[in-house]
Scaffold this active site. Structure first.
Site, PDB file in Angstrom:
ATOM      1  N   HIS A 357       0.783  -1.237   0.000  1.00 40.87           N
ATOM      2  CA  HIS A 357       0.000   0.000   0.000  1.00 40.87           C
ATOM      3  C   HIS A 357       0.809   1.278   0.000  1.00 40.87           C
ATOM      4  O   HIS A 357       0.245   2.366  -0.058  1.00 40.87           O
ATOM      5  CB  HIS A 357      -0.938   0.046   1.214  1.00 40.87           C
ATOM      6  CG  HIS A 357      -2.197  -0.734   1.021  1.00 40.87           C
ATOM      7  ND1 HIS A 357      -3.345  -0.173   0.542  1.00 40.87           N
ATOM      8  CD2 HIS A 357      -2.460  -2.035   1.219  1.00 40.87           C
ATOM      9  CE1 HIS A 357      -4.283  -1.104   0.464  1.00 40.87           C
ATOM     10  NE2 HIS A 357      -3.763  -2.252   0.869  1.00 40.87           N
ATOM     11  N   LYS A 544      -9.532  13.933   3.762  1.00 37.29           N
ATOM     12  CA  LYS A 544      -8.639  12.782   3.816  1.00 37.29           C
ATOM     13  C   LYS A 544      -7.787  12.939   5.059  1.00 37.29           C
ATOM     14  O   LYS A 544      -7.834  13.994   5.701  1.00 37.29           O
ATOM     15  CB  LYS A 544      -7.742  12.732   2.572  1.00 37.29           C
ATOM     16  CG  LYS A 544      -7.075  14.084   2.250  1.00 37.29           C
ATOM     17  CD  LYS A 544      -6.275  14.066   0.961  1.00 37.29           C
ATOM     18  CE  LYS A 544      -7.106  14.041  -0.295  1.00 37.29           C
ATOM     19  NZ  LYS A 544      -6.932  12.869  -1.120  1.00 37.29           N
ATOM     20  N   ARG A 545      -7.006  11.927   5.434  1.00 40.85           N
ATOM     21  CA  ARG A 545      -6.159  12.084   6.600  1.00 40.85           C
ATOM     22  C   ARG A 545      -5.220  13.279   6.425  1.00 40.85           C
ATOM     23  O   ARG A 545      -4.829  13.616   5.308  1.00 40.85           O
ATOM     24  CB  ARG A 545      -5.345  10.797   6.849  1.00 40.85           C
ATOM     25  CG  ARG A 545      -6.147   9.710   7.500  1.00 40.85           C
ATOM     26  CD  ARG A 545      -6.767  10.142   8.798  1.00 40.85           C
ATOM     27  NE  ARG A 545      -5.793  10.261   9.855  1.00 40.85           N
ATOM     28  CZ  ARG A 545      -5.606   9.376  10.811  1.00 40.85           C
ATOM     29  NH1 ARG A 545      -6.367   8.295  10.872  1.00 40.85           N
ATOM     30  NH2 ARG A 545      -4.687   9.545  11.741  1.00 40.85           N
ATOM     31  N   LYS A 550       0.017  14.609   1.659  1.00 38.44           N
ATOM     32  CA  LYS A 550      -1.273  14.891   1.014  1.00 38.44           C
ATOM     33  C   LYS A 550      -1.431  16.398   0.738  1.00 38.44           C
ATOM     34  O   LYS A 550      -2.310  16.830   0.012  1.00 38.44           O
ATOM     35  CB  LYS A 550      -2.427  14.371   1.863  1.00 38.44           C
ATOM     36  CG  LYS A 550      -2.484  12.833   1.905  1.00 38.44           C
ATOM     37  CD  LYS A 550      -3.638  12.357   2.756  1.00 38.44           C
ATOM     38  CE  LYS A 550      -3.725  10.848   2.891  1.00 38.44           C
ATOM     39  NZ  LYS A 550      -4.391  10.180   1.760  1.00 38.44           N
ATOM     40  N   THR A 652      -8.555   6.699  -2.943  1.00 39.52           N
ATOM     41  CA  THR A 652      -9.877   6.198  -3.329  1.00 39.52           C
ATOM     42  C   THR A 652     -10.909   7.320  -3.203  1.00 39.52           C
ATOM     43  O   THR A 652     -11.954   7.268  -3.842  1.00 39.52           O
ATOM     44  CB  THR A 652     -10.322   5.001  -2.457  1.00 39.52           C
ATOM     45  OG1 THR A 652     -10.108   5.336  -1.077  1.00 39.52           O
ATOM     46  CG2 THR A 652      -9.545   3.757  -2.825  1.00 39.52           C
ATOM     47  N   LYS A 656     -14.441   8.427  -5.496  1.00 43.03           N
ATOM     48  CA  LYS A 656     -15.788   8.724  -4.972  1.00 43.03           C
ATOM     49  C   LYS A 656     -16.296  10.048  -5.533  1.00 43.03           C
ATOM     50  O   LYS A 656     -17.451  10.164  -5.946  1.00 43.03           O
ATOM     51  CB  LYS A 656     -15.754   8.790  -3.435  1.00 43.03           C
ATOM     52  CG  LYS A 656     -15.314   7.514  -2.745  1.00 43.03           C
ATOM     53  CD  LYS A 656     -15.032   7.778  -1.254  1.00 43.03           C
ATOM     54  CE  LYS A 656     -14.265   6.639  -0.621  1.00 43.03           C
ATOM     55  NZ  LYS A 656     -13.643   7.002   0.672  1.00 43.03           N
TER      56      LYS A 656
HETATM   57  C1  LIG Z   1     -12.376   7.117   1.063  1.00 46.09           C
HETATM   58  C2  LIG Z   1     -12.009   7.494   2.422  1.00 46.09           C
HETATM   59  C3  LIG Z   1     -10.670   7.761   2.733  1.00 46.09           C
HETATM   60  C4  LIG Z   1      -9.562   7.734   1.703  1.00 46.09           C
HETATM   61  O1  LIG Z   1      -9.451   9.010   1.133  1.00 46.09           O
HETATM   62  P1  LIG Z   1      -8.159   9.438   0.290  1.00 46.09           P
HETATM   63  O2  LIG Z   1      -8.517  10.769  -0.240  1.00 46.09           O
HETATM   64  O3  LIG Z   1      -8.011   8.410  -0.788  1.00 46.09           O
HETATM   65  O4  LIG Z   1      -7.013   9.462   1.237  1.00 46.09           O
HETATM   66  C5  LIG Z   1     -10.360   8.131   4.024  1.00 46.09           C
HETATM   67  N1  LIG Z   1     -11.309   8.220   4.976  1.00 46.09           N
HETATM   68  C6  LIG Z   1     -12.599   7.985   4.710  1.00 46.09           C
HETATM   69  C7  LIG Z   1     -13.597   8.122   5.788  1.00 46.09           C
HETATM   70  C8  LIG Z   1     -13.000   7.605   3.429  1.00 46.09           C
HETATM   71  O5  LIG Z   1     -14.292   7.356   3.183  1.00 46.09           O
END
Ligand SMILES: *Cc1c(COP(=O)(O)O)cnc(C)c1O
Length: 815
Positions: A357, A544-545, A550, A652, A656
């Protein structure tokens, strides 16, 4: 068929209310109503869940230290296709389904993308009729709840099991197993066979809690099995009789109770960062040993031959946290099943597959030999023997000592879990095209050249049922109205939308749906934060985190730039924009916490500055998680995917947003590369360093943040904001961020990409002015997002990894 009539449902519901709470529906709380509803649903599915399957095919077991499931009620009703029946039935009893949906807790048994991916994969396996089950830990406390106090993150324990149990779980005491820690291991000769004796170990009970995973309209139900750690003897008796240092005193019994319960007590809150703590190693082995024992027991109950294990079972490890599956399976095959090393090794390699990952050094798990030896003496012996044999093979093949050293599983008293995972599995995959190429050609190049056939790519995906059908019903219904319902089972059909890309009426309707979602979100923000946001402004979202790679910092620096431009020139040409952030920082990650404080302080300053006439609003939502994501994503117009190129393995969140019609502003990192490929240059806004440039800088240097700062007055202006008091109450935090950029030369190339990012944002602004053009791009994004359904990802795993070479693979392909 799983189904129920409205009349039956109402009867069940009422009698369940009496049997559980001895009261009538009228006086019940929402919590009670939810419990009753959930209980009724569990009854409806129970026969199907317990019942054995027709046509026994291969069983897939997905091991993950995290499962970020989100709420289950709505998605279960959707997948069972009984949402309308239940909604109407409840309504006739005076109950609003939506209230019960919002009442459910959101189990936060994961940090971010990795745990959410595991949850999407479970959804897809069940929906594709694959017998695939999850193994994880039932943490008593999931990821902390985040609050902001004076702009600082404060962590509150996540007590998701307030009622003592989780509504969707079923405990299975008859399937509990014992996991052994520490102790002394002896090898004795028993009739010419080596026998292993493990004494004085500490036994820990792994108690399984099962959650049903319901497939989409196919009556298929899999299981997520989460283990809780407990004392072995529940009555507190002579529990420690065979455990070293435990004489049986009351004090020792308490110590023992603490030792066992601590293991599944709390989720480590680090994302993309290796913890390196003894307790984490205990968690990892506890998960692995409980799971593997469970698999072997079930397998043998079906009277299958152990030598055929890999024909009937596939074990997948989600990153290296469950890597001990490899030596644990070896242990059982050798010590308990009596196989030879060669037989056991062949079976293990053919059964296990591994997903990498990340390429970031700080996330690579390496355990000290001494820690492993003491905690897991037998497992350590097996790892040592795996490595001894592996090094022998390598020495036969190569004379480059440095290379052999890099490939060794044990190196300078550390055990590399990535190396062990590669050596002990038959498949190694990355999670997006670019990431896999970097694995093959850079990070894991030694291994790739040695065994190229093992390496493959499986680009991540998302469960479109949760991330479109369920979270954005209005859009989903409209898509079905336009192109029929086949896309719900096969997202490739979304392509049919493209014929409407010049259709004014369709484009306007799409815009209307987006506006409705934006209004709903504005109402939510008003209610929660007392902030007014303008539904006609651009909703620009980064959720995101919080992590340096990031680059939330890049986003805020650009916001500061816009702010200055507006202050200098009130007629500065820009569409009103609302910047929305959501992010948790690991509690020990100082720089990340400073950036949270910065965003909150900037928000506070800008939102209250009347001079800029509400052209910019900044909103940082607290406690970002799955349920919030489901509210924000349908309302988003600009999706911020701006990581330092090469660092985000896939992402991911990006998928979305695309599926919900947002337009992506992105670096060519992770799966953004493939999103770009799907939609073409005109339907995404790309900026920033390319992968080869970042790799070049990393290898040969040549970047000076200070030079940039000194030569570009716009860059200097926003960087100086960090330390000159322009943003109030930021002294220490501003200085720490400034140092990361200037003193430590901007490891993540924030300043290097800032000018390019500003131009890209200007392009977004210009595109938005032409509403028709914008709506067309939005439609093209939705139409081309089908490939990012996790159904596609799981089909790829099934075909290339889990069922490869199986007779049933041919059958599967016909489906
Ligand atoms: C999809 C998702 C992530 C991943 O987000 P990234 O932008 O790909 O880091 C993290 N937390 C939650 C709650 C998510 O639904």
């Amino acid at each position: 068929m799983i189904t129920i009539s409205k009349k039956k449902f109402k009867q069940y519901f009422e009698s369940k209310m009496y049997s559980l709470y001895a009261q009538s529906i009228e006086g019940a709380t929402n919590e009670q109503l939810l419990n009753v509803l959930c209980s009724v649903i569990k009854d409806i599915i129970s026969k199907r869940w317990i019942g054995t399957r027709l046509g026994c095919e291969k069983e897939i077991y997905y091991f993950s230290i995290e499962f970020l499931m989100g709420r289950q009620l709505k998605s279960n009703l959707l997948n069972l296709d009984i949402e309308d029946t239940i909604r109407d039935g409840l309504k006739e009893m005076g109950i609003k389904l939506e209230n019960l949906i919002e009442e459910e807790c959101d189990p936060a048994l994961g940090n971010g993308g990795l745990g959410r991916l595991a949850a999407c994969f479970l959804d897809s396996m069940a929906s594709l009729n694959i017998s695939g089950h999850g193994y994880g830990l039932r943490y008593k406390y999931g990821l902390f709840e985040q609050k902001f106090v004076n702009g600082y993150q404060v962590e509150v324990p996540d007590n998701w099991l307030t009622q003592g149990s989780y509504i969707w779980e079923t405990v299975r005491p008859n399937k509990a197993t014992v996991v052994k820690f520490e102790g002394d291991v002896y090898l004795v000769n028993d009739n010419d066979r080596l026998k292993v004796i493990h004494k004085n170990y500490i036994p820990v009970m792994a108690m399984p809690y099962d959650i049903p995973i319901i497939g989409y309209k196919n009556d298929y139900i899999n299981t997520l099995r989460l283990f809780k750690s407990e004392i072995v003897n529940r009555d507190f008796g002579p529990i420690t009789a065979n455990a070293k240092n435990h004489s049986g005193s009351y004090e020792d019994a308490l110590k023992y109770k603490y030792y066992t319960e601590e293991i599944s007590q709390v989720l480590y809150p680090n994302d993309s960062n290796y913890a390196g703590r003894l307790l984490r190693l205990k968690q990892e082995y506890f998960l692995v040993s409980a799971g593997i024992q469970d698999i072997i027991r079930k397998y043998k109950k079906n009277k299958l031959k152990i030598i055929d294990l890999s024909k009937n079972v596939a074990i997948h490890i989600n990153d290296t946290h469950p890597t001990l599956c490899i030596p644990e399976l070896m242990r059982i095959l050798l010590d308990e099943e009596g196989l030879s090393w060669e037989e056991a090794w062949e079976i293990t390699k053919n059964t296990i597959s591994y997903t990498n990952h990340t390429i970031m050094a700080e996330a690579m798990e390496k355990w000290p030999v001494d820690m492993m030896k003491k905690l897991l003496p037998r497992i350590y012996m097996i790892i040592e023997e795996i490595n001894r044999r592996y090094l022998n093979d390598l020495t036969d093949k190569y004379s480059d000592y440095e290379r052999i050293k890099r490939m060794s599983i044990i190196n300078e008293n550390n055990i590399s879990m990535a190396n062990l995972s590669i050596v002990g599995s038959h498949s190694v995959n990355g999670v997006a095209y670019l990431h896999t190429e970097i694995l093959k050609n850079e990070v894991l190049n030694d291994f790739y050249l040695d065994e190229p056939q093992k390496f493959n790519n499986k680009t991540n995906g998302i469960a479109h049922r949760r991330w479109l059908i369920s979270c954005n019903e209005e859009l989903s219904d409209y898509i079905t109205e336009l192109i029929g319902e086949e896309w719900e089972k096969d997202t490739n059909h979304l392509k049919k939308l493209e014929i409407y890309k010049e259709n004014k009426e369709v484009l306007e309707k799409l815009a209307e749906i987006k506006l409705n979602n934006k209004k709903n979100f504005a109402d939510f923000i008003k209610k929660e934060y007392e902030i007014d946001i303008n539904p006609n402004s651009i909703y620009d979202v980064q959720i995101k985190r919080l992590h340096a790679y990031k680059r939330q910092l890049l986003n805020v620096l650009h916001i500061l730039h816009l702010y200055h431009e507006l202050l200098e020139n009130p007629n500065f040409n820009m569409e009103p924009r609302t910047f929305i952030f959501g992010a948790k920082a690991a509690p020990g990650y100082y720089l990340a916490k400073c950036i949270i404080k910065l965003i909150n302080s900037v928000a506070n300053k800008i939102n209250n500055d009347e001079r800029i006439k509400n052209k910019i609003k900044v909103v940082f939502v607290e406690n970002y998680g799955v349920s919030l994501a489901e509210k924000i994503i349908p309302a988003t117009e600009v999706s911020e995917q701006i990581s330092t190129t090469t660092k985000e393995a896939s992402g991911t969140g990006n998928m979305k947003f695309m599926m919900n019609g947002a337009i992506t502003i992105a670096t060519l990192d992770g799966a953004n590369v493939e999103i770009h490929e799907q939609v073409g240059d005109d339907n995404i806004v790309i900026f920033g360093l390319k992968a080869h440039q970042v790799l070049h800088y990393n290898k040969y240097g040549g970047y000076s943040a200070l030079d940039l700062y000194n030569s570009n007055r716009y860059i200097k202006r926003v960087v100086d904001d960090l330390i000159n008091g322009f943003i109030p109450n930021m002294d220490n935090e501003g200085r720490a961020i400034y140092d990361s950029l200037i003193t430590y030369n901007d490891e993540y190339f924030v300043l290097r990409d800032l000018e390019n990012y500003t131009e890209a944002q200007y392009k977004i602004n210009k595109l938005y002015k032409n509403k028709e053009q914008w709506n067309k791009i939005s439609l093209i994004n939705i139409a081309n997002s089908g490939i990012f359904s996790s159904d596609r990802t799981i089909s790829d795993y099934a075909r290339d990894i889990w069922f490869k070479g199986c007779e049933i693979n041919g059958e599967r392909n016909k489906l």
